[in-house]
Design a protein around this motif. Structure first.
Motif, PDB file in Angstrom:
ATOM      1  N   UNK A 280       0.841  -1.220   0.000  1.00  0.00           N
ATOM      2  CA  UNK A 280       0.000   0.000   0.000  1.00  0.00           C
ATOM      3  C   UNK A 280       0.863   1.251   0.000  1.00  0.00           C
ATOM      4  N   UNK A 281       2.007   1.197   0.686  1.00  0.00           N
ATOM      5  CA  UNK A 281       2.880   2.374   0.672  1.00  0.00           C
ATOM      6  C   UNK A 281       3.505   2.583  -0.712  1.00  0.00           C
ATOM      7  N   UNK A 282       3.848   1.489  -1.388  1.00  0.00           N
ATOM      8  CA  UNK A 282       4.371   1.628  -2.762  1.00  0.00           C
ATOM      9  C   UNK A 282       3.306   2.251  -3.660  1.00  0.00           C
ATOM     10  N   UNK A 283       2.106   1.771  -3.477  1.00  0.00           N
ATOM     11  CA  UNK A 283       0.985   2.238  -4.304  1.00  0.00           C
ATOM     12  C   UNK A 283       0.733   3.730  -4.053  1.00  0.00           C
ATOM     13  N   UNK A 284       0.699   4.131  -2.778  1.00  0.00           N
ATOM     14  CA  UNK A 284       0.489   5.548  -2.447  1.00  0.00           C
ATOM     15  C   UNK A 284       1.657   6.410  -2.923  1.00  0.00           C
ATOM     16  N   UNK A 285       2.866   5.829  -2.884  1.00  0.00           N
ATOM     17  CA  UNK A 285       4.062   6.596  -3.231  1.00  0.00           C
ATOM     18  C   UNK A 285       4.175   6.817  -4.739  1.00  0.00           C
ATOM     19  N   UNK A 286       3.950   5.754  -5.503  1.00  0.00           N
ATOM     20  CA  UNK A 286       4.153   5.848  -6.956  1.00  0.00           C
ATOM     21  C   UNK A 286       2.898   6.264  -7.713  1.00  0.00           C
ATOM     22  N   UNK A 287       1.730   6.117  -7.075  1.00  0.00           N
ATOM     23  CA  UNK A 287       0.492   6.542  -7.750  1.00  0.00           C
ATOM     24  C   UNK A 287      -0.259   7.494  -6.811  1.00  0.00           C
ATOM     25  N   UNK A 288       0.357   8.656  -6.485  1.00  0.00           N
ATOM     26  CA  UNK A 288      -0.230   9.522  -5.450  1.00  0.00           C
ATOM     27  C   UNK A 288      -1.492  10.212  -5.912  1.00  0.00           C
ATOM     28  N   UNK A 289      -2.262  10.657  -4.906  1.00  0.00           N
ATOM     29  CA  UNK A 289      -3.490  11.400  -5.188  1.00  0.00           C
ATOM     30  C   UNK A 289      -3.262  12.862  -4.864  1.00  0.00           C
ATOM     31  N   UNK A 291      -3.847  16.146  -2.943  1.00  0.00           N
ATOM     32  CA  UNK A 291      -4.409  16.539  -1.646  1.00  0.00           C
ATOM     33  C   UNK A 291      -3.518  17.581  -1.010  1.00  0.00           C
ATOM     34  N   UNK A 292      -4.153  18.522  -0.292  1.00  0.00           N
ATOM     35  CA  UNK A 292      -3.331  19.417   0.492  1.00  0.00           C
ATOM     36  C   UNK A 292      -2.997  18.680   1.781  1.00  0.00           C
ATOM     37  N   UNK A 293      -1.856  18.907   2.368  1.00  0.00           N
ATOM     38  CA  UNK A 293      -1.425  18.324   3.645  1.00  0.00           C
ATOM     39  C   UNK A 293      -1.151  16.823   3.555  1.00  0.00           C
ATOM     40  N   UNK A 294      -0.979  16.265   2.345  1.00  0.00           N
ATOM     41  CA  UNK A 294      -0.756  14.816   2.238  1.00  0.00           C
ATOM     42  C   UNK A 294       0.736  14.495   2.374  1.00  0.00           C
ATOM     43  N   UNK A 295       1.033  13.583   3.300  1.00  0.00           N
ATOM     44  CA  UNK A 295       2.434  13.157   3.480  1.00  0.00           C
ATOM     45  C   UNK A 295       2.510  11.651   3.274  1.00  0.00           C
ATOM     46  N   UNK A 296       2.955  11.177   2.105  1.00  0.00           N
ATOM     47  CA  UNK A 296       3.002   9.721   1.914  1.00  0.00           C
ATOM     48  C   UNK A 296       4.012   9.074   2.862  1.00  0.00           C
ATOM     49  N   UNK A 297       3.725   7.838   3.274  1.00  0.00           N
ATOM     50  CA  UNK A 297       4.630   7.108   4.164  1.00  0.00           C
ATOM     51  C   UNK A 297       5.740   6.445   3.361  1.00  0.00           C
ATOM     52  N   UNK A 298       6.854   6.178   4.031  1.00  0.00           N
ATOM     53  CA  UNK A 298       8.036   5.618   3.382  1.00  0.00           C
ATOM     54  C   UNK A 298       7.853   4.113   3.116  1.00  0.00           C
ATOM     55  N   UNK A 299       7.806   3.691   1.838  1.00  0.00           N
ATOM     56  CA  UNK A 299       7.612   2.256   1.568  1.00  0.00           C
ATOM     57  C   UNK A 299       8.804   1.404   2.003  1.00  0.00           C
ATOM     58  N   UNK A 300      10.018   1.962   1.969  1.00  0.00           N
ATOM     59  CA  UNK A 300      11.199   1.118   2.240  1.00  0.00           C
ATOM     60  C   UNK A 300      11.199   0.598   3.679  1.00  0.00           C
ATOM     61  N   UNK A 301      10.476   1.294   4.567  1.00  0.00           N
ATOM     62  CA  UNK A 301      10.399   0.800   5.955  1.00  0.00           C
ATOM     63  C   UNK A 301       9.829  -0.617   5.979  1.00  0.00           C
ATOM     64  N   UNK A 302       8.720  -0.826   5.264  1.00  0.00           N
ATOM     65  CA  UNK A 302       8.106  -2.165   5.325  1.00  0.00           C
ATOM     66  C   UNK A 302       8.854  -3.192   4.482  1.00  0.00           C
ATOM     67  N   UNK A 303       9.662  -2.722   3.551  1.00  0.00           N
ATOM     68  CA  UNK A 303      10.556  -3.656   2.843  1.00  0.00           C
ATOM     69  C   UNK A 303      11.565  -4.205   3.872  1.00  0.00           C
ATOM     70  N   UNK A 304      12.084  -3.325   4.727  1.00  0.00           N
ATOM     71  CA  UNK A 304      13.041  -3.762   5.763  1.00  0.00           C
ATOM     72  C   UNK A 304      12.352  -4.674   6.788  1.00  0.00           C
ATOM     73  N   UNK A 305      11.120  -4.297   7.171  1.00  0.00           N
ATOM     74  CA  UNK A 305      10.413  -5.137   8.159  1.00  0.00           C
ATOM     75  C   UNK A 305      10.193  -6.529   7.566  1.00  0.00           C
ATOM     76  N   UNK A 306       9.784  -6.584   6.307  1.00  0.00           N
ATOM     77  CA  UNK A 306       9.545  -7.885   5.663  1.00  0.00           C
ATOM     78  C   UNK A 306      10.834  -8.707   5.626  1.00  0.00           C
ATOM     79  N   UNK A 307      11.927  -8.068   5.230  1.00  0.00           N
ATOM     80  CA  UNK A 307      13.206  -8.806   5.193  1.00  0.00           C
ATOM     81  C   UNK A 307      13.546  -9.354   6.579  1.00  0.00           C
ATOM     82  N   UNK A 308      13.304  -8.556   7.612  1.00  0.00           N
ATOM     83  CA  UNK A 308      13.575  -8.989   8.990  1.00  0.00           C
ATOM     84  C   UNK A 308      12.679 -10.152   9.386  1.00  0.00           C
ATOM     85  N   UNK A 309      11.401 -10.069   8.994  1.00  0.00           N
ATOM     86  CA  UNK A 309      10.465 -11.149   9.360  1.00  0.00           C
ATOM     87  C   UNK A 309      10.809 -12.460   8.650  1.00  0.00           C
ATOM     88  N   UNK A 310      11.383 -12.369   7.440  1.00  0.00           N
ATOM     89  CA  UNK A 310      11.788 -13.586   6.715  1.00  0.00           C
ATOM     90  C   UNK A 310      13.070 -14.154   7.347  1.00  0.00           C
TER      91      UNK A 310
END
Ligand SMILES: Nc1ncnc2c1ncn2[C@@H]1O[C@H](COP(=O)(O)OP(=O)(O)O)[C@@H](O)[C@H]1O
Ligand SMILES: N[C@@H](CCOP(=O)(O)O)C(=O)O
Length: 316
Positions: A280-289, A291-310
């Motif tokens: 979802x973060x990749x989707x929000x980051x690369x296909x943004x909408x 909006x005023x005040x919109x701050x997309x979240x960092x997708x690489x954070x969950x890439x790191x979390x996934x690598x850690x969980x594996x």
């Protein structure tokens, strides 16, 4: 949140009048959040949150709004939707489906200690149990079918290593979801996005869960995994925090013991939770909408979390 749709004072006065909850004192757009338009709406009768739904449809919304009502009536601290004189809790504001809910007291605990993780774990288990007799059904709209649809959309934006990880994890999750152990997991209405910024605390006392607009019927274990992946992770590195996780798991199980199938699949669901938010973060980051005040979240954070969980599976 972001403000995708501007609400005028005239719109605000009209909704207050319809709900008979006082005269307008203040209307303020809320920063933070990425899905809906939110305003703090202060009237002579109290403080409310006005939400305009930007993606969810009028057909999908009753599930969330009635779930909040059901949980509130079951003693779970969640914002309660306000109804008009006919009891209708879904409204229209500035042409968008909208709701007015009670404002929770407190603030988010963005640097949680084990005591906060324990409070979230225990309340999450209570919420799962109270949700058992909720009679509406809607799947988690950000579940496996959405991951399968969205991965091909974001893949062209990734480098080869990222694309390989995303595809292999998606294949693994499809495999897990087809297993008999997965079919044995207990399920019901889940929040599915219970991050640090969706829980209020006053001092160390939990005062509410909110932002139910990713809720849906899914496995309880997935909900717990989403919480562990946010509350019990070191944000700068994405590393698992064992002490906070133990506090959350122990508190959850003080209310409801995990089943054998849940204990077996916890490592897989931690991976599923990381994958869901990476997508979802990749989707929000690369296909943004827009909006005023919109701050997309960092997708690489969950890439790191996934690598850690594996690399380092965590067991209950
Ligand atoms: N019921 C509520 N009570 C108090 N504050 C709220 C409530 N709902 C939303 N907020 C505030 O609005 C912010 C954004 O809301 P959120 O629901 O997370 O937005 P989004 O749906 O866009 O993710 C929250 O971080 C919180 O500060
Ligand atoms: N929690 C999700 C994004 C959803 O935003 P929220 O403000 O509704 O929690 C993430 O961190 O990616």
């Amino acid at each position: 949140m972001a403000v995708f749709t501007e609400v005028s004072k005239k719109d605000a006065r009209e909704v207050l009048r319809r709900l008979q909850i006082g005269e307008l004192v203040e209307l303020r757009g809320i920063e933070g959040g990425i899905e809906n338009t939110n305003y703090f709406l202060t009237s002579t009768q109290g403080e409310f949150v006005l939400t305009l739904f930007e993606r969810l449809t009028a057909e999908q919304l009753p599930f969330y709004l009635h779930l909040m009502k059901h949980l509130a009536h079951g003693g779970i601290p969640v914002p309660e939707p306000r109804g008009d004189k006919y009891g209708e809790i879904l409204h229209t504001v500035a042409g968008k489906p909208a709701a007015v809910v009670s404002k929770l007291r407190g603030k988010s605990q963005l640097a949680p200690e084990p005591v906060h993780c324990a409070a979230v774990g225990a309340m999450l288990a209570r919420m799962h149990l109270v949700g058992r007799d909720y009679d509406r059904h809607q799947p988690n709209l950000r579940g496996l079918p959405w991951w399968n649809e969205t991965v091909p959309v974001v893949l062209p934006h990734l480098d080869a290593a990222q694309a390989a990880l995303l595809q292999s994890e998606l294949a693994y999750q499809n495999h897990v979801a087809a297993s008999s152990t997965y079919a044995a997991l207990p399920r019901g209405p889940v929040h599915a996005d219970l991050f640090r910024d969706n829980v209020m605390f006053a001092e160390d006392t939990l005062t509410g869960f909110f932002d139910f607009y990713f809720a849906g019927v899914d496995t309880w274990l997935f909900d717990l995994a989403v919480c562990l992946n946010d509350w019990c992770i070191d944000l700068p590195t994405g590393a698992h925090h064992a002490e906070r996780a133990a506090a959350m798991l122990t508190a959850y199980q003080s209310v409801r013991q995990l089943t054998a199938a849940e204990r077996e699949l916890l490592p897989a669901m931690l991976r599923a939770g990381a994958l869901r938010f990476w997508i979802s973060r990749l989707w929000d980051f690369y296909l943004p909408r827009e909006a005023s005040m919109l701050k997309p979240h960092d997708p690489t954070h969950f890439e790191r979390v996934l690598q850690g969980r594996i690399a380092n599976p965590v067991h209950a």
